[in-house]
Design an enzyme around this catalytic site. Structure first.
Site, PDB file in Angstrom:
ATOM      1  N   GLU A  90      -0.502 -35.790  16.806  1.00  0.00           N
ATOM      2  CA  GLU A  90       0.751 -36.660  16.169  1.00  0.00           C
ATOM      3  C   GLU A  90       1.324 -37.322  17.691  1.00  0.00           C
ATOM      4  O   GLU A  90       2.418 -37.685  17.671  1.00  0.00           O
ATOM      5  CB  GLU A  90       1.585 -36.215  15.170  1.00  0.00           C
ATOM      6  CG  GLU A  90       2.357 -35.195  15.682  1.00  0.00           C
ATOM      7  CD  GLU A  90       1.784 -33.724  15.553  1.00  0.00           C
ATOM      8  OE1 GLU A  90       2.760 -33.311  15.395  1.00  0.00           O
ATOM      9  OE2 GLU A  90       0.561 -33.770  15.387  1.00  0.00           O
ATOM     10  N   ASN A 105       2.180 -33.498   6.182  1.00  0.00           N
ATOM     11  CA  ASN A 105       1.471 -33.163   6.269  1.00  0.00           C
ATOM     12  C   ASN A 105       1.232 -32.580   4.307  1.00  0.00           C
ATOM     13  O   ASN A 105       0.466 -32.462   3.904  1.00  0.00           O
ATOM     14  CB  ASN A 105       0.281 -32.857   7.067  1.00  0.00           C
ATOM     15  CG  ASN A 105      -0.916 -33.597   7.176  1.00  0.00           C
ATOM     16  OD1 ASN A 105      -1.005 -34.966   7.518  1.00  0.00           O
ATOM     17  ND2 ASN A 105      -0.592 -33.847   9.272  1.00  0.00           N
ATOM     18  N   ASP A 149      -2.574 -39.423   7.449  1.00  0.00           N
ATOM     19  CA  ASP A 149      -2.748 -40.889   8.164  1.00  0.00           C
ATOM     20  C   ASP A 149      -2.506 -41.621   8.366  1.00  0.00           C
ATOM     21  O   ASP A 149      -2.122 -42.551   8.890  1.00  0.00           O
ATOM     22  CB  ASP A 149      -4.196 -40.565   7.772  1.00  0.00           C
ATOM     23  CG  ASP A 149      -5.443 -38.925   7.826  1.00  0.00           C
ATOM     24  OD1 ASP A 149      -5.023 -38.116   9.310  1.00  0.00           O
ATOM     25  OD2 ASP A 149      -6.164 -39.278   7.914  1.00  0.00           O
ATOM     26  N   ASP A 207       6.351 -38.552  20.280  1.00  0.00           N
ATOM     27  CA  ASP A 207       6.009 -37.469  19.179  1.00  0.00           C
ATOM     28  C   ASP A 207       6.429 -37.683  18.013  1.00  0.00           C
ATOM     29  O   ASP A 207       7.717 -37.736  17.612  1.00  0.00           O
ATOM     30  CB  ASP A 207       6.263 -35.782  19.921  1.00  0.00           C
ATOM     31  CG  ASP A 207       5.436 -34.760  18.469  1.00  0.00           C
ATOM     32  OD1 ASP A 207       4.673 -34.321  19.337  1.00  0.00           O
ATOM     33  OD2 ASP A 207       5.777 -34.341  18.038  1.00  0.00           O
TER      34      ASP A 207
END
Length: 306
Positions: free
Chosen positions: A220, A185, A194, A177
């Site tokens: 993620e 973000n 992204d 993760d």
């Protein structure tokens, strides 16, 4: 001049990357193979010192080589050819494993005036491209990261697990993760987020064996299935993934952006279902989060944390 153009054309048509440096390690030539393997053009590279370019070679443990163990420097100093396995930084952010071969360049009287480095992709490129084509044909490719999606992973992991049990092989399962991804973000924007996901995905995929299953599980989260592996080898692989991601980066609106990953790792147990194994490695991944992130947790050797 005609001979020079001939040899330049010859070098530019090589699949491998080739570049020349002078005694100060300033790049004087950069072929099209180097552009293809790194994403950096000749205009990006020629005239710059190799230690001041974005390539930033590291070894398999993530140790930077430019100022401590640079093969180019050593060859310029003693005139001995060298070969090394390193990971370079691609323009898209991920780490690419390459084999570098360095030879001295001698001028009049045999004096060393520089060096040439030839580097070859060491990431099982042909197998990776073949798998990508297969995934595209069967709609099993994650469109953002261009690695396997969850549906394909579930099928491939189950198939590899069954084969491992028939053959008596160890089968390792890693759950990974990206740490603090929401903050990426929120701070840098979803487009940069992204790019970070693609960077992590490609670093994992390009540094895995053809027999391994590498895919995006969702958001993620990523998963890796390691066939024919022991506990110790599994942990070494997990630590290598962790270190390579930590040493990768993308260029964001606010400059260089690096992330880390937390990993849960375990061998799938005899008679255990894949679902049960996933619950365990998911819990181990959260154990890595609670312990400070950027580490590997395993039920075989919990002390293997970074």
């Amino acid at each position: 001049m005609q001979n020079e153009d001939f040899y330049r054309e010859l070098l530019d048509n090589l699949y491998d990357g080739v570049y020349f440096v002078d005694r100060d390690r300033r790049i004087t030539y950069w072929n099209r193979g180097a552009e293809r393997l790194t994403g950096y053009t000749s205009a990006d590279s020629v005239g710059k010192c190799c230690w001041n370019t974005p390539l930033r070679h590291v070894d398999g443990e993530g140790t930077p080589l430019c100022h401590t163990a640079c093969p180019l420097t050593a060859t310029i100093l003693d005139g001995q050819p060298r070969q090394a396995d390193v990971c370079l930084h691609h323009r898209d952010g991920h780490r690419v494993p390459v084999i570098v071969r360095v030879s001295p360049i001698r001028g009049e009287g045999g004096k060393i005036v520089g060096a040439v480095e030839v580097f070859s992709d060491n990431s099982q490129t042909v197998a990776a491209l073949s798998l990508a084509d297969d995934l595209k044909r069967t709609s099993c490719l994650d469109p953002l990261t261009e690695i396997a999606n969850r549906g394909y992973c579930e099928q491939a992991l189950q198939s590899t697990l069954e084969q491992s049990r028939r053959m008596g092989w160890g089968f390792g399962l890693l759950f990974l993760d990206v740490d603090r991804f929401k903050s990426v973000n929120d701070t840098h924007g979803h487009d940069t987020g992204d790019r970070v996901l693609r960077m992590v995905a490609q670093t994992l995929a390009k540094n895995s064996r053809p027999m391994d299953v590498v895919g995006r599980w969702g958001g993620e989260e990523f998963v890796v299935g390691l066939a024919q592996i022991s506990e110790m080898e599994m942990l070494r692989c997990a630590q290598r993934y962790r270190i390579l991601v930590e040493n990768s980066y993308v260029e964001g609106p606010r400059g260089k952006l690096q992330v880390t990953i937390s990993i849960g790792a375990s061998l799938v147990r005899s008679q255990e279902t894949l679902e049960d194994a996933f619950q365990r490695v998911d819990a181990l991944m959260y154990e890595s989060k609670r312990a400070g992130r950027n580490r590997v947790s395993s039920d075989w050797a919990p002390s293997a944390a970074a």
